[in-house]
Design a protein around this motif. Structure first.
Motif, PDB file in Angstrom:
ATOM      1  N   GLN A 163      16.171   7.131  -0.997  1.00  0.00           N
ATOM      2  CA  GLN A 163      16.290   5.789  -0.442  1.00  0.00           C
ATOM      3  C   GLN A 163      15.590   4.756  -1.317  1.00  0.00           C
ATOM      4  OE1 GLN A 163      14.868   5.695   3.594  1.00  0.00           O
ATOM      5  NE2 GLN A 163      16.650   6.767   4.410  1.00  0.00           N
ATOM      6  N   ILE A 165      14.205   1.030  -0.691  1.00  0.00           N
ATOM      7  CA  ILE A 165      13.925  -0.036   0.270  1.00  0.00           C
ATOM      8  C   ILE A 165      13.760  -1.308  -0.546  1.00  0.00           C
ATOM      9  CG2 ILE A 165      12.380  -0.849   2.082  1.00  0.00           C
ATOM     10  CD1 ILE A 165      11.629   2.088   2.550  1.00  0.00           C
ATOM     11  N   ILE A 180      17.642  -0.958   3.646  1.00  0.00           N
ATOM     12  CA  ILE A 180      17.431   0.395   3.134  1.00  0.00           C
ATOM     13  C   ILE A 180      18.747   0.915   2.586  1.00  0.00           C
ATOM     14  CG2 ILE A 180      16.736   2.748   3.707  1.00  0.00           C
ATOM     15  CD1 ILE A 180      15.025   1.566   5.953  1.00  0.00           C
ATOM     16  N   TYR A 243       7.047  -4.785   6.458  1.00  0.00           N
ATOM     17  CA  TYR A 243       7.758  -3.555   6.791  1.00  0.00           C
ATOM     18  C   TYR A 243       6.798  -2.385   6.661  1.00  0.00           C
ATOM     19  CZ  TYR A 243      10.887   0.443   6.541  1.00  0.00           C
ATOM     20  OH  TYR A 243      11.492   1.652   6.758  1.00  0.00           O
ATOM     21  N   PHE A 245       6.556   1.493   6.500  1.00  0.00           N
ATOM     22  CA  PHE A 245       7.421   2.630   6.220  1.00  0.00           C
ATOM     23  C   PHE A 245       7.206   3.758   7.226  1.00  0.00           C
ATOM     24  CE2 PHE A 245       8.024   6.789   4.219  1.00  0.00           C
ATOM     25  CZ  PHE A 245       9.357   6.711   3.868  1.00  0.00           C
ATOM     26  N   ASP A 248       8.866   2.724  10.377  1.00  0.00           N
ATOM     27  CA  ASP A 248      10.170   2.091  10.161  1.00  0.00           C
ATOM     28  C   ASP A 248      10.299   0.816  11.001  1.00  0.00           C
ATOM     29  OD1 ASP A 248      12.734   1.731   9.143  1.00  0.00           O
ATOM     30  OD2 ASP A 248      13.668   2.847  10.794  1.00  0.00           O
TER      31      ASP A 248
END
Length: 381
Positions: A163, A165, A180, A243, A245, A248
């Motif tokens: 991923q 971000i 994402i 944000y 992680f 989320d």
């Protein structure tokens, strides 16, 4: 190593807290400045990017600075203040990182997430690609991501290595998207940051004789990874998106300063009628309050954030940056504004900066050598 040291007492605006946990008292502070030089070992270090294309080891012992001169990473020991080595990378081929490199991100074991205008991947310090993160915008499924929105800032976490971000920008339309991107599943999940839509009101294009844009005034959107969080902001307002992680979760923070405006002001037409009008608007934008990214101090458990008011002077018919009034805001770990002050010991806008060993290190180019002005902020316990 050269050191210049002096101290000045400062009175901070202080917001009281009912929390009984013992914390640093930011109402009475002592500032001190010293300047340190990095021994380049006769290497020509890349200083033209202002270190904005660099990152640090987890413990802040090493600085890794990308050099566009020869497509290499320069490793600097920040404890010993000396050049350690140069590590070359290829532009093309199976281990190619592309031509134009925007940012690099340090990952454990001296691996780096590197993104360019066309390539994305994880590389070790020997220049070998150890993780492929290439993608095509037109192949992405899920939420809408216009193809003109290009990746401006990308971050990778080892927990989910497929991923990215990231913050995506369409600069000419001043559109910002955060989301994402999963390169294996070819999906994009949008996390709306609509509170930044107002940035379009500060965007002005100057078109040339052929009708094509030749210059643009546009707010800068930035993102940095601090304390396990991605912090997204812009230079036109004090607003932040954060944000986390681990959970989320994405949330929006606003701030009410007692010292400065919370946002730039002025009216900016979509297109300037002339170069003269464009130059006036550009100066007005530069003179308004400008906000920088918060940096985390793990020792004091606070974020330090600079903002400044730029002052200009006329020189040979052009407006030239002369000096700035610099402000420092202190945010706690929950992004509450704790205190703010004018930083009288700084008289120009701060360059690239970070916190190490309890000090704010501000990059400075001194006679084409890498140097840092270190700002100490001593508080009562």
């Amino acid at each position: 190593m050269k050191n210049l040291l002096f101290a000045i007492s400062m009175l901070f605006l202080f917001s009281c807290s009912s929390n009984t946990e013992k914390k640093a008292d930011f109402s009475q502070m002592t500032f001190s400045l010293d300047t340190v030089m990095v021994d380049s070992k006769d290497e020509i270090l890349n200083l033209k990017s202002g270190l904005w294309s660099s990152d640090f080891s987890t413990d802040k012992k090493y600085l890794y600075n990308f050099s566009s001169y020869d497509h290499s990473i320069e490793k600097i020991d920040l404890d010993l203040l000396e050049f350690v080595g140069r590590f070359p990378f290829e532009k093309e081929g199976p281990n190619g990182i592309g031509d134009y490199i925007g940012l690099i991100q340090y990952l454990p074991a001296e691996r780096f997430y590197i993104n360019s205008n066309l390539k994305n991947g994880i590389f070790n310090l020997q220049g070998v690609k150890v993780g492929d993160l290439n993608f095509k915008y037109e192949e992405l499924q899920g939420d809408s991501l216009p193809i003109q929105n290009r990746l401006a800032y990308g971050f990778v976490f080892d927990e989910k290595p497929n991923q990215i971000i990231g913050v995506f920008r369409d600069w000419f339309n001043s559109e910002t998207t955060f989301g994402i991107l999963d390169v294996r599943q070819k999906t994009y999940l949008d996390k709306a940051i609509k509170e930044f839509d107002f940035l379009k009101n500060f965007t002005t294009v100057l078109n040339g004789d052929q009708g094509y844009p030749i210059a643009i005034i546009v707010p800068w959107v930035w993102a940095n990874k601090e304390n396990g969080k991605i912090i997204i902001g812009n230079n036109a307002s004090s607003d932040l998106y954060i944000y986390d992680f681990a959970s989320d979760s994405l949330w929006f923070e606003t701030f009410e300063s007692r010292l400065t405006a919370n946002r730039k002001t002025g009216t900016y037409p979509a297109e300037a009628a002339s170069k003269e009008e464009f130059d006036v608007l550009n100066k007005t934008f530069g003179e308004g309050i400008t906000f920088m990214n918060p940096v985390w101090d793990p020792a004091k458990q606070v974020y330090f954030r600079f903002s400044f008011l730029q002052e200009f002077k006329e020189e040979e018919g052009k407006s030239v940056n002369e000096k700035a009034v610099v402000y420092l805001s202190i945010l706690d770990q929950d992004f509450n504004l704790v205190s703010e002050t004018v930083v009288d010991v700084l008289d120009k806008r701060p360059n690239f900066h970070f916190v190490k060993d309890g000090k704010i290190w501000i990059f400075e180019n001194i006679d084409d050598e890498m140097a840092f002005i270190r700002l100490s902020i001593d508080s009562q316990e």
